[in-house]
Motif scaffolding. Structure first.
Motif, PDB file in Angstrom:
ATOM      1  N   LYS A  13     -22.445   5.100 156.591  1.00 28.88           N
ATOM      2  CA  LYS A  13     -21.749   5.370 156.309  1.00 28.88           C
ATOM      3  C   LYS A  13     -20.541   4.478 155.622  1.00 28.88           C
ATOM      4  CE  LYS A  13     -19.073   9.666 155.998  1.00 28.88           C
ATOM      5  NZ  LYS A  13     -18.554  11.062 155.630  1.00 28.88           N
ATOM      6  N   ALA A  14     -19.840   3.722 156.703  1.00 30.13           N
ATOM      7  CA  ALA A  14     -19.054   2.878 156.612  1.00 30.13           C
ATOM      8  C   ALA A  14     -20.109   1.160 156.717  1.00 30.13           C
ATOM      9  CB  ALA A  14     -18.490   2.213 158.597  1.00 30.13           C
ATOM     10  N   ARG A  15     -21.066   1.614 157.173  1.00 28.77           N
ATOM     11  CA  ARG A  15     -22.412  -0.111 156.236  1.00 28.77           C
ATOM     12  C   ARG A  15     -22.214  -0.174 155.070  1.00 28.77           C
ATOM     13  NH1 ARG A  15     -27.208  -0.508 160.012  1.00 28.77           N
ATOM     14  NH2 ARG A  15     -27.330  -2.652 158.780  1.00 28.77           N
ATOM     15  N   ILE A  16     -22.603   1.171 154.375  1.00 29.49           N
ATOM     16  CA  ILE A  16     -22.642   1.134 152.741  1.00 29.49           C
ATOM     17  C   ILE A  16     -21.708   1.107 152.579  1.00 29.49           C
ATOM     18  CG2 ILE A  16     -23.372   2.530 151.216  1.00 29.49           C
ATOM     19  CD1 ILE A  16     -24.940   4.343 153.029  1.00 29.49           C
ATOM     20  N   ASP A  17     -20.241   0.943 152.262  1.00 27.87           N
ATOM     21  CA  ASP A  17     -19.226   1.200 152.304  1.00 27.87           C
ATOM     22  C   ASP A  17     -18.959  -0.590 152.276  1.00 27.87           C
ATOM     23  OD1 ASP A  17     -18.614   3.428 151.539  1.00 27.87           O
ATOM     24  OD2 ASP A  17     -17.532   4.683 153.008  1.00 27.87           O
ATOM     25  N   ARG A  18     -19.741  -1.298 153.643  1.00 24.71           N
ATOM     26  CA  ARG A  18     -19.279  -2.847 153.335  1.00 24.71           C
ATOM     27  C   ARG A  18     -20.039  -3.683 153.112  1.00 24.71           C
ATOM     28  NH1 ARG A  18     -18.554  -1.263 159.185  1.00 24.71           N
ATOM     29  NH2 ARG A  18     -20.772  -2.134 159.777  1.00 24.71           N
ATOM     30  N   GLY A  19     -21.634  -3.295 152.670  1.00 31.17           N
ATOM     31  CA  GLY A  19     -22.732  -3.658 151.959  1.00 31.17           C
ATOM     32  C   GLY A  19     -23.225  -4.490 152.712  1.00 31.17           C
ATOM     33  N   THR A  20     -23.272  -4.079 154.078  1.00 32.96           N
ATOM     34  CA  THR A  20     -24.441  -4.378 155.352  1.00 32.96           C
ATOM     35  C   THR A  20     -25.400  -4.090 154.388  1.00 32.96           C
ATOM     36  OG1 THR A  20     -23.398  -3.026 156.825  1.00 32.96           O
ATOM     37  CG2 THR A  20     -22.695  -5.231 156.722  1.00 32.96           C
ATOM     38  N   LEU A  21     -25.583  -1.788 154.137  1.00 34.02           N
ATOM     39  CA  LEU A  21     -26.609  -1.325 153.905  1.00 34.02           C
ATOM     40  C   LEU A  21     -26.190  -1.522 152.004  1.00 34.02           C
ATOM     41  CD1 LEU A  21     -27.618   1.369 156.115  1.00 34.02           C
ATOM     42  CD2 LEU A  21     -29.234  -0.076 155.391  1.00 34.02           C
ATOM     43  N   LYS A  22     -27.287  -2.332 150.946  1.00 38.33           N
ATOM     44  CA  LYS A  22     -26.782  -1.895 149.971  1.00 38.33           C
ATOM     45  C   LYS A  22     -27.959  -1.263 149.199  1.00 38.33           C
ATOM     46  CE  LYS A  22     -26.218  -7.083 150.510  1.00 38.33           C
ATOM     47  NZ  LYS A  22     -26.330  -7.058 151.647  1.00 38.33           N
ATOM     48  N   ALA A  23     -27.715  -0.790 147.632  1.00 38.55           N
ATOM     49  CA  ALA A  23     -27.832   0.621 147.138  1.00 38.55           C
ATOM     50  C   ALA A  23     -29.640  -0.549 147.296  1.00 38.55           C
ATOM     51  CB  ALA A  23     -27.445   0.026 145.418  1.00 38.55           C
ATOM     52  N   GLY A  24     -30.724   0.644 147.457  1.00 43.20           N
ATOM     53  CA  GLY A  24     -31.895   0.197 147.278  1.00 43.20           C
ATOM     54  C   GLY A  24     -32.653  -0.042 148.511  1.00 43.20           C
ATOM     55  N   ASP A  25     -31.795  -0.475 149.604  1.00 42.07           N
ATOM     56  CA  ASP A  25     -31.701  -0.406 151.265  1.00 42.07           C
ATOM     57  C   ASP A  25     -32.561   0.879 151.495  1.00 42.07           C
ATOM     58  OD1 ASP A  25     -31.030  -3.240 150.302  1.00 42.07           O
ATOM     59  OD2 ASP A  25     -30.051  -3.375 152.404  1.00 42.07           O
TER      60      ASP A  25
END
Length: 225
Positions: A13-25
């Motif tokens: 969740k932290a990676r998604i919230d920071r954007g290091t994991l982006k939508a569609g990844d």
């Protein structure tokens, strides 16, 4: 020492919230997450299920688990200007003359209207299933309403441009419901889920021109602002 499910979900969740994991990844495969967090496969599955329930990720059958898009909800007058975002496409299913359902007739009036059915997709993924019931008088100004194709950008906007009369969203209702068979077919779901349903009423000069219903599937979180 074994890791914890909460540790894995907090990290993702932290990676998604920071954007290091982006939508569609795509998320790492189960085996990689097992190794990274020292978890069993069942523990990884539980963690992924928690992320899905919170709207962070969704599954694509046979492809894996992907970070979900936080889609801005287009409702009310904003919807008159268009129903898609960048990268989305409208898939028009049908336009046909029907008798207005009871709940539509309460707003549009009894008798014949044009029922337009379509989905909005991001690639192969359906992010919205919607339909509208349009007063037959609209076809005198926007004959495309009767055709099995999308209006550019919407029938309401075309009506404004051709008639010189403003169209406004005069009422709106948002509610949750369990999917109907029609909902499941439109959204490509294989089981019952709770979905968000938004109904809108559009009018011009105190005359109701149409009623719309949009259904949003689970697993695709919506930005409400």
């Amino acid at each position: 020492m074994a890791g914890t499910v909460s540790g894995m979900t907090a990290y993702l969740k932290a990676r998604i919230d920071r954007g290091t994991l982006k939508a569609g990844d795509k998320l790492p495969p189960t085996r990689a997450l097992q190794h990274q967090f020292n978890l069993s496969d069942n523990a990884v599955y539980r963690g992924i299920a928690l992320l899905k329930a919170e709207g962070y990720v969704h599954s694509q059958q046979g492809k894996g688990v992907f970070v979900s898009v936080r889609r801005k909800l287009l409702v009310g007058n904003a919807r008159i200007r268009g129903i898609t975002h960048a990268g989305e496409t409208i898939h028009h299913k049908r336009s046909e003359r029907v008798q207005a359902p009871d709940w539509v007739a309460e707003r549009l009036g009894e008798g014949e209207c044009v029922n337009r059915v379509r989905t909005v997709q991001q690639g192969d993924v359906v992010v919205e299933a919607s339909q509208s019931w349009v007063h037959v008088d609209v076809t005198e100004i926007v004959p495309e309403v009767d055709l099995p194709q999308a209006c550019d950008p919407t029938w309401q906007k075309v009506y404004e441009q051709r008639s010189g009369k403003a169209v406004q969203a005069i009422a709106q209702l948002a509610e949750a419901r369990i999917t109907t068979p029609e909902d499941r077919e439109a959204l490509g779901l294989d089981d019952d889920y709770a979905v968000l349903v938004v109904r809108s009423v559009y009018a011009s000069e105190d005359k109701v021109l149409g009623v719309g219903e949009a259904i949003y599937p689970p697993g695709h979180p919506l930005a409400m602002d």
